[in-house]
Design a protein around this motif. Structure first.
Motif, short mmCIF file in Angstrom:
data_model
loop_
_atom_site.label_atom_id
_atom_site.label_comp_id
_atom_site.label_asym_id
_atom_site.label_seq_id
_atom_site.Cartn_x
_atom_site.Cartn_y
_atom_site.Cartn_z
N ARG A 153 5.95 14.31 6.22
CA ARG A 153 6.10 14.25 4.76
C ARG A 153 5.97 12.81 4.26
NH1 ARG A 153 11.69 16.46 2.76
NH2 ARG A 153 12.35 14.64 3.96
N LEU A 154 6.55 11.86 5.01
CA LEU A 154 6.40 10.45 4.65
C LEU A 154 4.94 10.03 4.74
CD1 LEU A 154 7.28 7.58 4.00
CD2 LEU A 154 8.07 7.34 6.36
N TYR A 155 4.27 10.43 5.81
CA TYR A 155 2.86 10.09 5.98
C TYR A 155 2.03 10.58 4.80
CZ TYR A 155 -1.93 10.49 7.75
OH TYR A 155 -3.31 10.43 7.90
N GLU A 156 2.27 11.81 4.40
CA GLU A 156 1.51 12.38 3.27
C GLU A 156 1.77 11.60 1.99
OE1 GLU A 156 2.75 16.41 3.24
OE2 GLU A 156 1.66 16.93 5.07
N SER A 157 3.03 11.18 1.78
CA SER A 157 3.34 10.41 0.57
C SER A 157 2.65 9.04 0.60
CB SER A 157 4.85 10.26 0.41
OG SER A 157 5.39 9.22 1.22
N LEU A 158 2.53 8.45 1.78
CA LEU A 158 1.84 7.16 1.89
C LEU A 158 0.35 7.33 1.66
CD1 LEU A 158 3.74 5.55 4.91
CD2 LEU A 158 4.05 5.10 2.47
N CYS A 159 -0.20 8.44 2.10
CA CYS A 159 -1.62 8.70 1.86
C CYS A 159 -1.91 8.89 0.38
CB CYS A 159 -2.05 9.95 2.63
SG CYS A 159 -2.19 9.73 4.42
N ARG A 160 -0.91 9.32 -0.38
CA ARG A 160 -1.11 9.56 -1.81
C ARG A 160 -0.87 8.31 -2.66
NH1 ARG A 160 2.10 14.20 -0.67
NH2 ARG A 160 3.87 13.18 -1.69
N GLN A 161 -0.50 7.19 -2.05
CA GLN A 161 -0.17 6.01 -2.84
C GLN A 161 -1.35 5.54 -3.69
OE1 GLN A 161 2.95 4.44 -3.20
NE2 GLN A 161 3.46 6.40 -2.20
N SER A 162 -1.03 5.19 -4.94
CA SER A 162 -2.08 4.72 -5.86
C SER A 162 -2.57 3.33 -5.49
CB SER A 162 -1.55 4.74 -7.30
OG SER A 162 -0.34 3.99 -7.40
N SER A 163 -1.79 2.59 -4.69
CA SER A 163 -2.23 1.30 -4.16
C SER A 163 -2.22 1.38 -2.64
CB SER A 163 -1.30 0.18 -4.62
OG SER A 163 -1.58 -1.03 -3.92
N ARG A 164 -3.27 0.88 -2.01
CA ARG A 164 -3.35 0.85 -0.54
C ARG A 164 -3.10 -0.55 0.02
NH1 ARG A 164 -5.32 5.48 1.91
NH2 ARG A 164 -4.84 7.23 0.52
N ASP A 165 -2.47 -1.40 -0.77
CA ASP A 165 -2.22 -2.78 -0.36
C ASP A 165 -0.96 -2.85 0.52
OD1 ASP A 165 -2.40 -5.48 -0.05
OD2 ASP A 165 -1.98 -6.00 -2.15
N PHE A 166 -0.94 -2.04 1.58
CA PHE A 166 0.21 -2.01 2.48
C PHE A 166 -0.23 -1.57 3.87
CE2 PHE A 166 -0.18 2.35 1.08
CZ PHE A 166 0.21 3.11 2.18
N LYS A 167 0.60 -1.89 4.84
CA LYS A 167 0.44 -1.36 6.19
C LYS A 167 1.72 -0.63 6.57
CE LYS A 167 -0.24 -5.35 8.23
NZ LYS A 167 -0.43 -6.39 9.29
#
Length: 303
Positions: free
Chosen positions: A19-33
């Motif tokens: 569920r966390l992975y899916e929420s990270l995939c949906r982030q409007s900004s990808r400026d993260f690791k």
């Protein structure tokens, strides 16, 4: 280079980690690791993370260690965090779709040379904030937040990595697993303040076997870690009430650790002397609560 690292310690959470992975995939900004530290899982975590890495939707680092607890996982992660900011999102929580974007926008607009990071909000799935919102101030220390404003409930901390690493290393005890990670906050407070943001950055869901359900057990089973934390609060407490409260906890933790000379390492001898009878009573109370909770667990009634 990315601006922020999301760090996740995990132990046998392959179901909620997705569920966390899916929420990270949906982030409007990808400026993260995303750095995952697997704390000795024996479920399907390794295989599942391998699939996500292959999908290449996110920049993911995976590290495995034998089961040592959350602090050990954080220490390992910090060796690999090289972004300006980092935050911990537990494996049973997740982020709103615009959380990263909001964090970075707020940081760029408000950061100061002494900023320790940002304190934002945690919320439940229905959108209600955990306990209460943050005070309407621009910046604050951790001690002011919890000891002056007495703000309760989990909040989301986003750390300035450079500031945080200045105050390492943590005191670490190999035979303890429930270390108190808040040990570092009183040190940070001496020179830095957190920016306040009443935005929701994390959606939380407590698990029945999670750390939040075992506070008394943590006190009893990791006393050396809590001794170090209480010493910090005794040394840097913002008022006498805070110093006394933590002196009482210090005595209780010393009893659990079988450290009979309470004064040897105490940063405040007068308050230590005053706290002895109350610390003994607290130790008895914690022992009783641990036994009660153990009986509830045996009966299928988790505390």
């Amino acid at each position: 280079m990315k601006l922020i690292t999301v760090f996740t310690p995990t132990f046998n959470r392959d179901k909620t980690l997705g569920r966390l992975y899916e929420s990270l995939c949906r982030q409007s900004s990808r400026d993260f690791k995303w750095i995952i530290v697997d704390d000795g899982s024996i479920d399907n975590t390794f295989a599942q993370v391998g699939i996500w890495i292959t999908e290449n939707k996110l920049e993911i680092q995976y590290h495995y260690q034998e089961n040592k607890g959350k602090l050990a996982a954080q220490i390992l992660a910090l060796d690999h965090i090289d972004t300006e900011l980092f935050t911990c999102i537990d494996s049973d929580d997740y982020m709103p779709d615009d959380a990263i974007e909001k964090i970075l926008k707020f940081w760029r607009a408000n950061k100061k040379s002494h900023s320790a990071g940002i304190i934002g909000l945690d919320a439940y799935k229905d959108g209600s904030v955990t306990e209460e919102k943050l005070p309407e101030v621009e910046e604050i220390t951790y001690s002011e937040l919890v000891d002056y404003y007495k703000i309760k409930g989990d909040k989301k901390y986003i750390f300035n990595t450079e500031v945080y690493k200045k105050y390492l290393p943590y005191p670490y005890f190999e035979n303890e697993i429930f270390h108190e990670v808040s040990w570092i906050f009183p040190l940070i407070d001496q020179n830095h303040k957190f920016l306040i943001s009443n935005e929701i950055y994390c959606i939380i869901e407590y698990q029945e076997d999670g750390l939040s359900n075992g506070l008394y057990k943590r006190y009893k089973e990791s006393p050396m870690s809590f001794i170090e934390y209480r010493k910090m609060k005794m040394k840097y407490g913002i008022n006498k009430k805070v110093v006394l409260k933590n002196s009482i906890h210090y005595i209780s933790s010393c009893l659990f650790a079988k450290k009979w000379n309470f004064f040897k390492d105490s940063p405040n001898t007068p308050y230590t002397l005053l706290a002895i009878p109350f610390g003994i009573l607290l130790n008895v109370y914690i022992n009783r609560k641990v036994k009660q909770n153990t009986n509830r667990i045996k009966q299928g009634k988790l505390n």
